[in-house]
Design an enzyme around this catalytic site. Structure first.
Site, short mmCIF file in Angstrom:
data_model
loop_
_atom_site.label_atom_id
_atom_site.label_comp_id
_atom_site.label_asym_id
_atom_site.label_seq_id
_atom_site.Cartn_x
_atom_site.Cartn_y
_atom_site.Cartn_z
N ASP A 107 0.86 -1.18 0.00
CA ASP A 107 0.00 0.00 0.00
C ASP A 107 0.89 1.24 0.00
O ASP A 107 1.74 1.40 0.88
CB ASP A 107 -0.88 -0.03 1.26
CG ASP A 107 -1.90 1.09 1.28
OD1 ASP A 107 -2.28 1.56 0.19
OD2 ASP A 107 -2.29 1.50 2.39
N ASP B 92 -3.45 2.70 -5.76
CA ASP B 92 -2.28 2.77 -4.88
C ASP B 92 -2.02 1.52 -4.07
O ASP B 92 -1.24 1.55 -3.13
CB ASP B 92 -2.38 3.99 -3.97
CG ASP B 92 -3.37 3.77 -2.84
OD1 ASP B 92 -4.35 3.03 -3.05
OD2 ASP B 92 -3.15 4.33 -1.75
N GLU B 93 -2.67 0.40 -4.39
CA GLU B 93 -2.36 -0.81 -3.64
C GLU B 93 -2.49 -2.06 -4.51
O GLU B 93 -3.27 -2.09 -5.45
CB GLU B 93 -3.23 -0.93 -2.39
CG GLU B 93 -4.71 -0.81 -2.62
CD GLU B 93 -5.51 -0.91 -1.32
OE1 GLU B 93 -5.48 -1.97 -0.69
OE2 GLU B 93 -6.15 0.08 -0.96
#
Ligand SMILES: [Mg+2]
Length: 438
Positions: free
Chosen positions: A28, A165-166
């Site tokens: 993350d 974003d992960e």
């Protein structure tokens, strides 16, 4: 049906048979959007900064600079190279903001004032008027997203997107992926991403996705957390049930009503009791989750074929009686799908709706356009036509909007792109978020 809808874009990698223990990582990025902004404006580090409220207006900043330095130190050519030299005073503040804009994310310094994601900008302006307001720049975040993900797949090819974003990464068969439980590989990936982009991330490595997702939060930012099966009681059971990805606020409320606060409390309940109180599939899943069991594979993702948003109502709605509320929700879903498409850079030409009635029967309708679109108004218009083709005399439990037959924005002839619509604050219905930033 719903399952096929949501996961239509996934392709499952078949895992080779082996005796190696599964090592699954969840990575993350740390405060991703804000970090992307601070890379170009390092002078804002440590200051309260909120991001949201519409598209970039770089010209405003450039105009200000040209006025302040009429000798021409700032030209459009030098502007991009000198972003780090723009005086802090030149950045717009949220003080006196009026409008319906919503915060997409905020730096840690801004969060200390009580500002958070999805908050209205007007409210944030009251909490911290001196906060600097930057417009969202999804194009930039997508660029960094592609960059960090390609760094990962160069090192560990079995990666699953979980949004901008992960990601999940299967370390099991990657050379070195088992060393120190995955710590060595996690460190290598962290360093490679940082060296290439200047961005930091946190990684959790565990026997499965469920635990890895929790573990990546343990040491944020820049953290690495390794969890083994034997750590269940010490590391996982003391956590709040809400930390399980899949336990939402409603389920958590109900669990608390039974005195179940931690994952350990949950594990102490009999499976049949959970099934009695939470239904066959969710109850059984809660039991498995509390015991740290999850055998879902890491699925590599192909191009999405559709994007959808749906919402389940607090109380079943009726088309005539609740016309206004239903209309507002419907419009919002269309705006959200449009925003998802724009953020991910897609357009589609098949617009569809999904309805579930109070007896759980579901119906879908769709319609294809001659052009591709990511425009909320157009989606609303066509979805509205689909809605006219279903029985609206029955009570409605769930409403969904989908856009399919996707292409990358701008690659189709006659494509229509619209600017991001500001989201309204304070929504009281549950919305399923397919892509989040935190
Ligand atoms: Mg994040």
């Amino acid at each position: 049906m719903a399952f096929a809808w949501r996961y239509a874009s996934r392709v499952t990698e078949t895992a080779p048979t082996t005796a190696l223990p599964r090592r699954i990582a969840h990575l993350d990025m740390d405060a991703f959007y804000a970090s992307c902004e601070l890379l170009r404006y390092p002078q804002l580090k440590g200051l309260p900064v909120v991001i949201g409220g519409g598209r970039r207006k770089e010209d405003d900043l450039l105009g200000k600079l040209q006025t302040a330095y009429p000798e021409g130190e700032w030209t459009e050519e030098t502007f991009a190279e000198r972003l780090d030299r723009i005086p802090v005073d030149f950045f717009p503040r949220i003080e006196g903001y009026t409008g319906r804009g919503v915060i997409t994310t905020a730096t840690y310094a801004a969060r200390q004032f009580g500002i958070g994601s999805a908050m209205g900008l007007m409210k944030a302006a009251k909490l911290c008027p001196q906060a600097i307001l930057l417009p969202v720049d999804f194009e930039r975040y997508r660029y960094f997203s592609r960059t960090f993900k390609s760094i990962i797949t160069d090192i560990a090819p079995v990666m699953q997107d979980r949004g901008v974003d992960e990601v999940y990464i299967d370390f099991t068969h990657v050379p070195g992926g088992q060393r120190e439980g995955g710590r060595v590989l996690a460190r290598l990936i962290q360093k490679s991403i940082f060296d290439a982009t200047g961005l930091t991330c946190s990684v959790g490595v565990a026997p499965n996705k469920l635990i890895a997702k929790m573990a990546s939060e343990f040491n944020k930012p820049k953290g690495i957390s390794i969890v083994h099966e034997a750590d269940l009681q010490t590391h996982i059971w003391p956590l709040a049930c809400r930390k399980i990805n899949g336990v939402g606020p409603k389920a958590d409320e109900k669990l608390k009503g039974f005195g179940i606060h931690t994952i350990g409390d949950l594990a102490a309940r009999e499976q049949h009791w959970l099934i009695e109180n939470f239904g066959k599939s969710y109850g059984a899943w809660l039991h498995e989750a509390s015991w740290g069991r999850d055998d879902r594979p890491v699925e590599t993702e192909s191009e999405p074929v559709s994007m959808s948003r749906e919402t389940t109502f607090e109380h079943d709605l009726q088309a005539v009686r609740d016309r206004e509320e239903l209309g507002a929700v419907f419009t919002r879903l269309c705006e959200q799908v449009a925003a998802d498409l724009q953020r991910k850079g897609y357009e589609g030409k098949t617009i569809g709706i999904k309805l579930r009635y109070d007896n759980f029967q579901a119906v879908t309708r769709d319609q294809s356009l001659s052009e591709y679109t990511a425009d909320a108004k157009r989606i609303r218009q066509v979805a509205g036509q689909c809605l006219k083709r279903v029985d609206l005399s029955r009570r409605i439990r769930l409403l969904g909007v989908r856009v399919g037959s996707l292409v990358k924005a701008g690659t189709a002839p006659d494509s229509v792109s619209q600017p991001m619509k500001a989201e309204e604050p304070g929504h009281e219905w549950q919305t399923q978020l397919l892509f989040t930033d935190d």
